[in-house]
Design a protein around this motif. Sequence first.
Motif, PDB file in Angstrom:
ATOM      1  N   HIS A  36       0.790  -1.230   0.000  1.00  0.00           N
ATOM      2  CA  HIS A  36       0.000   0.000   0.000  1.00  0.00           C
ATOM      3  C   HIS A  36       0.823   1.281   0.000  1.00  0.00           C
ATOM      4  CE1 HIS A  36      -3.272  -2.726   0.774  1.00  0.00           C
ATOM      5  NE2 HIS A  36      -2.802  -3.060   1.964  1.00  0.00           N
ATOM      6  N   GLY A  37       2.146   1.160   0.179  1.00  0.00           N
ATOM      7  CA  GLY A  37       2.968   2.360   0.239  1.00  0.00           C
ATOM      8  C   GLY A  37       2.849   3.063   1.577  1.00  0.00           C
ATOM      9  N   TRP A  38       3.608   4.133   1.724  1.00  0.00           N
ATOM     10  CA  TRP A  38       3.653   4.857   2.999  1.00  0.00           C
ATOM     11  C   TRP A  38       2.299   5.458   3.354  1.00  0.00           C
ATOM     12  CZ3 TRP A  38       6.418   5.366   7.240  1.00  0.00           C
ATOM     13  CH2 TRP A  38       6.282   6.505   8.023  1.00  0.00           C
ATOM     14  N   ALA A  39       1.662   6.097   2.379  1.00  0.00           N
ATOM     15  CA  ALA A  39       0.407   6.806   2.654  1.00  0.00           C
ATOM     16  C   ALA A  39      -0.679   5.859   3.156  1.00  0.00           C
ATOM     17  CB  ALA A  39      -0.065   7.547   1.416  1.00  0.00           C
ATOM     18  N   GLY A  40      -0.681   4.624   2.657  1.00  0.00           N
ATOM     19  CA  GLY A  40      -1.731   3.692   3.045  1.00  0.00           C
ATOM     20  C   GLY A  40      -1.385   2.791   4.209  1.00  0.00           C
ATOM     21  N   SER A  41      -0.225   3.019   4.802  1.00  0.00           N
ATOM     22  CA  SER A  41       0.238   2.133   5.881  1.00  0.00           C
ATOM     23  C   SER A  41       0.282   2.887   7.207  1.00  0.00           C
ATOM     24  CB  SER A  41       1.631   1.577   5.552  1.00  0.00           C
ATOM     25  OG  SER A  41       1.603   0.822   4.370  1.00  0.00           O
ATOM     26  N   THR A  42      -0.835   2.913   7.883  1.00  0.00           N
ATOM     27  CA  THR A  42      -0.899   3.545   9.196  1.00  0.00           C
ATOM     28  C   THR A  42      -0.715   2.486  10.287  1.00  0.00           C
ATOM     29  OG1 THR A  42      -3.282   3.216   9.389  1.00  0.00           O
ATOM     30  CG2 THR A  42      -2.535   5.243   8.289  1.00  0.00           C
ATOM     31  N   VAL A  43      -0.486   2.945  11.500  1.00  0.00           N
ATOM     32  CA  VAL A  43      -0.353   2.015  12.623  1.00  0.00           C
ATOM     33  C   VAL A  43      -1.623   1.196  12.780  1.00  0.00           C
ATOM     34  CG1 VAL A  43      -0.050   1.824  15.126  1.00  0.00           C
ATOM     35  CG2 VAL A  43       1.332   3.454  13.820  1.00  0.00           C
ATOM     36  N   ALA A  44      -2.788   1.841  12.590  1.00  0.00           N
ATOM     37  CA  ALA A  44      -4.057   1.135  12.739  1.00  0.00           C
ATOM     38  C   ALA A  44      -4.200   0.029  11.693  1.00  0.00           C
ATOM     39  CB  ALA A  44      -5.219   2.122  12.619  1.00  0.00           C
ATOM     40  N   VAL A  45      -3.797   0.307  10.462  1.00  0.00           N
ATOM     41  CA  VAL A  45      -3.882  -0.690   9.389  1.00  0.00           C
ATOM     42  C   VAL A  45      -2.964  -1.866   9.692  1.00  0.00           C
ATOM     43  CG1 VAL A  45      -3.310  -1.111   6.966  1.00  0.00           C
ATOM     44  CG2 VAL A  45      -4.605   0.927   7.599  1.00  0.00           C
TER      45      VAL A  45
END
Length: 204
Positions: A33-42
């Motif tokens: 997902h790349g950086w933008a789509g990779s949050t801690v919650a995800v």
Amino acid sequence: MDMTTVDRLPKQDRSRATRQRLLEAAVACLAEHGWAGSTVAVVAERAGVSRGAAQHHFPTREDLFTAAVEYVAEERSLALRALFPEGAQGADRRAVVAALVDLYTGPLFRAALHLWVAASHEEQLGPRVAELEARVGRETHRIAVDLLAADETRPGVRETVQGLLDMARGLGLANLLTDDRARRDRVVSQWSDLLDAALGQGPS
């Protein structure tokens, strides 16, 4: 390892298992997902743990992703050495070149690339990723020198090994767009011949 198995482990082992699940999930998310789509919650959801548990192990997003890429990079270094347990004495030079090229294909390289792009404009991330990349680069170079039986006291040998790694990185970049293994195999063969000429007779 499923959550039932994790729950049965002693507390310290559970903590270690949870941390590993988070690291593996972070690398997978970054690659997909790349950086933008990779949050801690995800990442926490993918790992099957709560966001609070994730933040207990990694207080910031930068902590999580730099640790994740470092973790898998170390695993890949161990895996590369395990392919040639006897070191240079048991290594075929072409097989070593192919294994080094493989370091730059797959989810680790994809994740690292996303991290590098993010680091170029994320002030908190930049210095961490630069330090990590330098450390991983030195380790990869040491492994390559060892397995190729390269004598770096000879003029040009260090640059030849570094050129191999730069070439492997370029093939990894190309692989992001298309999986052209036949072309990579031809390049690996050519580089093996070049290394034999530049480094001398390979290990028997």
